[in-house]
Design a protein around this motif. Structure first.
Motif, PDB file in Angstrom:
ATOM      1  N   ARG A 190       0.888  -1.260  -0.074  1.00 21.89           N
ATOM      2  CA  ARG A 190       0.232  -0.025   0.004  1.00 21.89           C
ATOM      3  C   ARG A 190       1.006   1.111  -0.129  1.00 21.89           C
ATOM      4  O   ARG A 190       0.358   2.312  -0.365  1.00 21.89           O
ATOM      5  CB  ARG A 190      -0.931   0.045   1.239  1.00 21.89           C
ATOM      6  CG  ARG A 190      -2.081  -1.027   1.041  1.00 21.89           C
ATOM      7  CD  ARG A 190      -3.127  -0.810   2.072  1.00 21.89           C
ATOM      8  NE  ARG A 190      -2.789  -1.071   3.412  1.00 21.89           N
ATOM      9  CZ  ARG A 190      -2.856  -2.266   3.908  1.00 21.89           C
ATOM     10  NH1 ARG A 190      -3.567  -3.195   3.520  1.00 21.89           N
ATOM     11  NH2 ARG A 190      -2.480  -2.350   5.371  1.00 21.89           N
ATOM     12  N   ARG A 245       0.739   0.245  -7.849  1.00 32.78           N
ATOM     13  CA  ARG A 245       0.074  -0.617  -7.399  1.00 32.78           C
ATOM     14  C   ARG A 245      -1.094  -1.206  -8.569  1.00 32.78           C
ATOM     15  O   ARG A 245      -1.322  -2.612  -8.757  1.00 32.78           O
ATOM     16  CB  ARG A 245      -1.100  -0.222  -6.174  1.00 32.78           C
ATOM     17  CG  ARG A 245      -0.269  -0.183  -5.061  1.00 32.78           C
ATOM     18  CD  ARG A 245      -1.086   0.242  -3.823  1.00 32.78           C
ATOM     19  NE  ARG A 245      -1.121   1.859  -4.097  1.00 32.78           N
ATOM     20  CZ  ARG A 245      -2.087   2.544  -3.414  1.00 32.78           C
ATOM     21  NH1 ARG A 245      -3.121   2.028  -3.002  1.00 32.78           N
ATOM     22  NH2 ARG A 245      -1.992   3.734  -3.461  1.00 32.78           N
ATOM     23  N   LEU A 273      -1.550  -4.887 -10.352  1.00 36.10           N
ATOM     24  CA  LEU A 273      -2.873  -5.491 -10.527  1.00 36.10           C
ATOM     25  C   LEU A 273      -3.396  -5.903 -12.000  1.00 36.10           C
ATOM     26  O   LEU A 273      -4.031  -7.109 -12.368  1.00 36.10           O
ATOM     27  CB  LEU A 273      -3.961  -4.692 -10.053  1.00 36.10           C
ATOM     28  CG  LEU A 273      -4.090  -4.364  -8.685  1.00 36.10           C
ATOM     29  CD1 LEU A 273      -4.845  -3.406  -7.967  1.00 36.10           C
ATOM     30  CD2 LEU A 273      -4.395  -5.642  -7.849  1.00 36.10           C
ATOM     31  N   GLN A 324      -9.727   1.014  -9.590  1.00 33.51           N
ATOM     32  CA  GLN A 324      -9.832  -0.051  -8.431  1.00 33.51           C
ATOM     33  C   GLN A 324      -8.950   0.397  -7.486  1.00 33.51           C
ATOM     34  O   GLN A 324      -9.677   0.364  -6.505  1.00 33.51           O
ATOM     35  CB  GLN A 324      -9.303  -1.644  -8.997  1.00 33.51           C
ATOM     36  CG  GLN A 324     -10.013  -2.495  -9.842  1.00 33.51           C
ATOM     37  CD  GLN A 324      -9.363  -3.694 -10.256  1.00 33.51           C
ATOM     38  OE1 GLN A 324      -9.073  -4.626  -9.175  1.00 33.51           O
ATOM     39  NE2 GLN A 324      -9.155  -4.335 -11.490  1.00 33.51           N
ATOM     40  N   VAL A 325      -7.750   0.657  -7.794  1.00 29.13           N
ATOM     41  CA  VAL A 325      -6.907   1.398  -6.462  1.00 29.13           C
ATOM     42  C   VAL A 325      -7.497   2.394  -5.947  1.00 29.13           C
ATOM     43  O   VAL A 325      -7.462   2.552  -4.568  1.00 29.13           O
ATOM     44  CB  VAL A 325      -5.244   1.460  -7.003  1.00 29.13           C
ATOM     45  CG1 VAL A 325      -4.588   2.173  -6.094  1.00 29.13           C
ATOM     46  CG2 VAL A 325      -4.670   0.183  -7.490  1.00 29.13           C
ATOM     47  N   ASP A 381     -10.443   1.495  -3.740  1.00 33.90           N
ATOM     48  CA  ASP A 381     -10.136   0.654  -2.603  1.00 33.90           C
ATOM     49  C   ASP A 381      -8.681   0.910  -2.213  1.00 33.90           C
ATOM     50  O   ASP A 381      -7.897   0.023  -2.718  1.00 33.90           O
ATOM     51  CB  ASP A 381     -10.456  -0.928  -2.769  1.00 33.90           C
ATOM     52  CG  ASP A 381     -10.234  -1.605  -1.511  1.00 33.90           C
ATOM     53  OD1 ASP A 381      -9.949  -1.064  -0.540  1.00 33.90           O
ATOM     54  OD2 ASP A 381     -10.546  -2.714  -1.607  1.00 33.90           O
ATOM     55  N   ASP A 391      -7.004   0.181   0.130  1.00 28.94           N
ATOM     56  CA  ASP A 391      -6.340  -1.011   1.001  1.00 28.94           C
ATOM     57  C   ASP A 391      -6.177  -2.104   0.080  1.00 28.94           C
ATOM     58  O   ASP A 391      -5.955  -3.213   0.737  1.00 28.94           O
ATOM     59  CB  ASP A 391      -7.180  -1.125   1.983  1.00 28.94           C
ATOM     60  CG  ASP A 391      -7.455  -0.095   3.316  1.00 28.94           C
ATOM     61  OD1 ASP A 391      -6.280   0.473   3.232  1.00 28.94           O
ATOM     62  OD2 ASP A 391      -8.462   0.031   4.085  1.00 28.94           O
ATOM     63  N   LEU A 392      -6.681  -2.110  -1.096  1.00 29.94           N
ATOM     64  CA  LEU A 392      -6.567  -3.204  -1.899  1.00 29.94           C
ATOM     65  C   LEU A 392      -4.951  -3.588  -2.112  1.00 29.94           C
ATOM     66  O   LEU A 392      -4.108  -3.044  -2.455  1.00 29.94           O
ATOM     67  CB  LEU A 392      -7.133  -2.908  -3.364  1.00 29.94           C
ATOM     68  CG  LEU A 392      -7.274  -4.159  -4.357  1.00 29.94           C
ATOM     69  CD1 LEU A 392      -8.117  -5.197  -4.106  1.00 29.94           C
ATOM     70  CD2 LEU A 392      -7.477  -3.562  -5.794  1.00 29.94           C
ATOM     71  N   ASP A 435      -2.366  -6.761  -3.887  1.00 27.41           N
ATOM     72  CA  ASP A 435      -2.414  -7.962  -4.942  1.00 27.41           C
ATOM     73  C   ASP A 435      -1.666  -9.062  -4.122  1.00 27.41           C
ATOM     74  O   ASP A 435      -0.272  -9.149  -3.996  1.00 27.41           O
ATOM     75  CB  ASP A 435      -1.509  -7.416  -6.056  1.00 27.41           C
ATOM     76  CG  ASP A 435      -1.695  -8.545  -7.151  1.00 27.41           C
ATOM     77  OD1 ASP A 435      -2.203  -9.676  -6.936  1.00 27.41           O
ATOM     78  OD2 ASP A 435      -1.461  -8.101  -8.272  1.00 27.41           O
ATOM     79  N   GLU A 436      -2.303 -10.176  -3.901  1.00 29.52           N
ATOM     80  CA  GLU A 436      -1.692 -11.316  -3.088  1.00 29.52           C
ATOM     81  C   GLU A 436      -0.600 -12.011  -4.176  1.00 29.52           C
ATOM     82  O   GLU A 436       0.109 -12.813  -3.609  1.00 29.52           O
ATOM     83  CB  GLU A 436      -2.810 -12.318  -2.887  1.00 29.52           C
ATOM     84  CG  GLU A 436      -3.568 -11.905  -1.492  1.00 29.52           C
ATOM     85  CD  GLU A 436      -2.785 -11.427  -0.194  1.00 29.52           C
ATOM     86  OE1 GLU A 436      -1.912 -12.155  -0.172  1.00 29.52           O
ATOM     87  OE2 GLU A 436      -3.415 -10.493   0.521  1.00 29.52           O
TER      88      GLU A 436
END
Length: 220
Positions: A132, A139, A143, A167-168, A171, A173-174, A176-177
């Motif tokens: 983050r 970020r 994604l 998207q970022v 959100d 706090d998103l 990407d795992e």
């Protein structure tokens, strides 16, 4: 004179390092390479070297092919020299098959190079707070995914990036795992300092015992 001869002459005439180079007192080198590396990194930052944390990482694929690319250093700690990459990237797949790599840092304005080689560990998803802390664009870029896959057009990428950026921003706090943290734990670290009349090379080597390093000078 052929075109090749002209290029050779031009390349030989190019300037390599500036006249005013920093000293390298090997007698005062610290016991562990990380301390010396961090000092040199700070020197590069202070000198204004562009992207001083950029590093070439070389890996070997399952087919034996060696590939190299620039990434950004994200940390240096007891686990090693860190960099991040999606688990589906070519370098991550190479490391899953052969978990060893080499790194090269180069700061030409200082006449300095640092080379490392050793084992690489996949430490799992990059810590959420670290992810983050990246810029929105960084970020969003992660994604989008599909690193090194075939791309039909730049317009398609632009559309995918715009969607990811949305998207970022929607959100913050998103996370990407797929974006994982890797660390290279070196067994050799070599410091090169361009100098006149002769260049200086100092190599650290470890026998695998934590914190146990030996040093040796190398012929330039």
């Amino acid at each position: 004179m052929t075109a090749a001869d002209g290029l050779r002459a031009r390349l030989r005439g190019l300037t390599t390092f500036p006249e005013d180079l920093p000293p390298f007192d090997v007698e005062r080198a610290p016991a562990a390479p990380a301390e010396l590396f961090l000092g040199w990194l700070e020197d590069a930052v202070a000198t204004g070297v562009p992207a001083p944390h950029a590093v070439v990482v070389a890996t070997v694929g399952p087919d034996g092919r060696v590939t190299a690319r620039n990434v950004l250093l994200t940390d240096v700690d007891a686990a090693g020299w860190h960099f991040s990459t999606p688990r589906s990237s070519p370098k991550a797949l190479d490391l899953a098959a052969r978990p060893r790599a080499a790194m090269t840092f180069f700061w030409p304005v200082l006449g300095r190079q640092v080379r490392l080689s050793g084992s690489v560990s996949d430490l799992g998803p990059e810590a959420a707070e670290h992810f983050r802390a990246r810029s929105e664009a960084s970020r969003a870029g992660t994604l989008v995914g599909h690193q090194s896959e075939h791309l039909d057009s730049l317009e398609r990428y632009a559309a995918a990036f715009a969607d990811a950026l949305e998207q970022v921003r929607a959100d913050p706090d998103l996370v990407d795992e797929r974006w994982t943290d890797h660390a290279l734990a070196p067994d050799t670290v070599e410091f090169f300092q361009a100098a006149r009349p002769g260049n200086v090379r100092l190599r650290y080597r470890t026998d695998g015992a934590p914190g146990r390093w030996t040093t040796e000078l190398l012929w330039p």
